[in-house]
Design a protein around this motif. Structure first.
Motif, PDB file in Angstrom:
ATOM      1  N   LEU A  24      -4.850 -16.868   5.498  1.00 47.40           N
ATOM      2  CA  LEU A  24      -5.680 -17.851   5.336  1.00 47.40           C
ATOM      3  C   LEU A  24      -7.084 -17.097   6.219  1.00 47.40           C
ATOM      4  N   ASP A  25      -8.210 -17.904   5.989  1.00 45.85           N
ATOM      5  CA  ASP A  25      -9.255 -17.850   6.484  1.00 45.85           C
ATOM      6  C   ASP A  25      -9.178 -18.307   7.899  1.00 45.85           C
ATOM      7  N   ALA A  26      -9.682 -17.798   9.083  1.00 48.95           N
ATOM      8  CA  ALA A  26      -9.480 -18.234  10.304  1.00 48.95           C
ATOM      9  C   ALA A  26     -10.799 -17.946  11.114  1.00 48.95           C
ATOM     10  N   SER A  27     -11.304 -18.758  11.946  1.00 47.92           N
ATOM     11  CA  SER A  27     -12.361 -18.170  12.671  1.00 47.92           C
ATOM     12  C   SER A  27     -12.046 -17.665  14.187  1.00 47.92           C
ATOM     13  N   VAL A  28     -12.897 -16.666  14.613  1.00 49.27           N
ATOM     14  CA  VAL A  28     -12.667 -15.910  15.848  1.00 49.27           C
ATOM     15  C   VAL A  28     -12.568 -16.846  16.831  1.00 49.27           C
ATOM     16  N   ALA A  29     -11.425 -16.937  17.813  1.00 50.61           N
ATOM     17  CA  ALA A  29     -11.224 -18.088  18.823  1.00 50.61           C
ATOM     18  C   ALA A  29     -11.605 -17.297  20.322  1.00 50.61           C
ATOM     19  N   ALA A  30     -10.876 -16.043  20.375  1.00 47.59           N
ATOM     20  CA  ALA A  30     -10.940 -15.257  21.641  1.00 47.59           C
ATOM     21  C   ALA A  30     -11.001 -13.793  21.469  1.00 47.59           C
ATOM     22  N   ILE A  31     -11.869 -13.238  22.176  1.00 48.85           N
ATOM     23  CA  ILE A  31     -11.995 -11.823  22.035  1.00 48.85           C
ATOM     24  C   ILE A  31     -11.958 -11.047  23.354  1.00 48.85           C
ATOM     25  N   ILE A  32     -11.068 -10.117  23.548  1.00 52.37           N
ATOM     26  CA  ILE A  32     -10.633  -9.486  24.711  1.00 52.37           C
ATOM     27  C   ILE A  32     -11.191  -8.125  24.490  1.00 52.37           C
ATOM     28  N   VAL A  36     -10.107  -9.091  18.787  1.00 48.92           N
ATOM     29  CA  VAL A  36      -9.745 -10.494  18.571  1.00 48.92           C
ATOM     30  C   VAL A  36      -8.227 -10.715  18.714  1.00 48.92           C
ATOM     31  N   VAL A  37      -8.124 -11.714  19.836  1.00 53.82           N
ATOM     32  CA  VAL A  37      -6.628 -11.979  20.172  1.00 53.82           C
ATOM     33  C   VAL A  37      -6.318 -13.114  19.675  1.00 53.82           C
ATOM     34  N   LYS A  38      -7.240 -14.211  19.619  1.00 53.71           N
ATOM     35  CA  LYS A  38      -6.709 -15.491  19.083  1.00 53.71           C
ATOM     36  C   LYS A  38      -7.933 -15.848  17.892  1.00 53.71           C
ATOM     37  N   VAL A  39      -7.132 -16.787  17.245  1.00 53.68           N
ATOM     38  CA  VAL A  39      -8.297 -17.359  15.785  1.00 53.68           C
ATOM     39  C   VAL A  39      -7.805 -18.657  15.729  1.00 53.68           C
ATOM     40  N   MET A  40      -8.837 -19.351  15.191  1.00 55.14           N
ATOM     41  CA  MET A  40      -8.404 -20.764  14.647  1.00 55.14           C
ATOM     42  C   MET A  40      -8.065 -20.946  13.195  1.00 55.14           C
ATOM     43  N   CYS A  41      -7.036 -21.080  12.819  1.00 61.10           N
ATOM     44  CA  CYS A  41      -6.979 -21.377  11.262  1.00 61.10           C
ATOM     45  C   CYS A  41      -7.700 -22.440  11.078  1.00 61.10           C
ATOM     46  N   ARG A  42      -8.682 -22.075   9.694  1.00 64.11           N
ATOM     47  CA  ARG A  42      -9.160 -23.035   9.122  1.00 64.11           C
ATOM     48  C   ARG A  42      -8.588 -24.430   8.262  1.00 64.11           C
ATOM     49  N   THR A  43      -7.212 -23.932   8.067  1.00 61.89           N
ATOM     50  CA  THR A  43      -6.299 -24.833   7.220  1.00 61.89           C
ATOM     51  C   THR A  43      -5.383 -25.731   8.251  1.00 61.89           C
ATOM     52  N   CYS A  44      -4.900 -25.186   8.989  1.00 61.56           N
ATOM     53  CA  CYS A  44      -4.120 -26.103  10.013  1.00 61.56           C
ATOM     54  C   CYS A  44      -4.805 -26.523  11.480  1.00 61.56           C
ATOM     55  N   GLY A  45      -5.804 -25.857  11.741  1.00 63.31           N
ATOM     56  CA  GLY A  45      -6.553 -26.101  12.727  1.00 63.31           C
ATOM     57  C   GLY A  45      -5.967 -25.448  14.348  1.00 63.31           C
ATOM     58  N   ASN A  46      -4.878 -24.889  14.065  1.00 63.24           N
ATOM     59  CA  ASN A  46      -4.144 -24.254  15.357  1.00 63.24           C
ATOM     60  C   ASN A  46      -4.716 -22.974  15.654  1.00 63.24           C
ATOM     61  N   GLU A  47      -4.859 -22.984  17.039  1.00 58.10           N
ATOM     62  CA  GLU A  47      -5.179 -21.675  17.497  1.00 58.10           C
ATOM     63  C   GLU A  47      -3.818 -20.765  17.348  1.00 58.10           C
ATOM     64  N   VAL A  48      -4.005 -19.644  16.642  1.00 63.98           N
ATOM     65  CA  VAL A  48      -2.703 -18.731  16.479  1.00 63.98           C
ATOM     66  C   VAL A  48      -3.142 -17.359  17.050  1.00 63.98           C
TER      67      VAL A  48
END
Ligand SMILES: [Zn+2]
Length: 161
Positions: A24-32, A36-48
């Motif tokens: 799925l499409d997700a937005s980048v939520a954390a970069i180390i 990219v280590v974490k993304v936010m799923c645009r479908t379920c809204g969870n940070e995965v």
């Protein structure tokens, strides 16, 4: 290949969402360190965690592989007891063949609800054909091996007056 600009927070990338279990499409939520280590799923809204999209065919193949392995493992045990990897229906038919091959049909008892039968008796049933009594309950219920498998039938029933 066109030069890629480094990803920044909020960029939309395709990932495998571990919650949705889909690519799925997700937005980048954390970069180390530029990763990219974490993304936010645009479908379920969870940070995965950022996981590369999964090739569905590859996933299917892997699942199939696992299934085959499980099957192979499962058949290891019973293989010891049953010499060939036959289906239960075939095994039952073979057993019936063996048991009835030596049976004299003339000695077979015609099945009657009110008669009593012993283990290994050969009986003839109107519906199921020739069978061999495999077990007998105290109340007269028989477990009989017929050509198409085991059937539980009653016997030794009192005759109504
Ligand atoms: Zn999701």
């Amino acid at each position: 290949m066109p030069p890629k600009r480094p990803l920044t927070l909020g960029d939309i990338i395709e990932v495998y969402c571990s919650k949705c279990r889909l690519n799925l499409d997700a937005s980048v939520a954390a970069i180390i360190d530029g990763n990219v280590v974490k993304v936010m799923c645009r479908t379920c809204g969870n940070e995965v965690p950022n996981k590369a999209p999964v090739d569905p065919k590859l996933k299917k193949d892997k699942a199939l592989e696992r299934l085959m392995k499980m099957r192979a493992k499962k058949s290891e045990g019973p293989k010891m007891a049953v010499p060939s990897p036959e289906s239960p229906a075939v095994a039952v038919r073979k057993l019936w063949d063996d048991l009835t091959a030596s049976a004299d049909p003339r000695r077979a008892k015609v099945y009657d609800l009110h008669r009593s039968y012993a283990v290994n008796d050969v009986l003839l049933h109107k519906q199921f054909g020739m069978g061999v009594v495999h077990a007998r309950d105290q109340d007269g219920e028989l477990n009989v091996l017929f050509r198409d498998g085991f059937e539980r039938i009653a016997s030794d029933q009192p005759v109504d007056e």
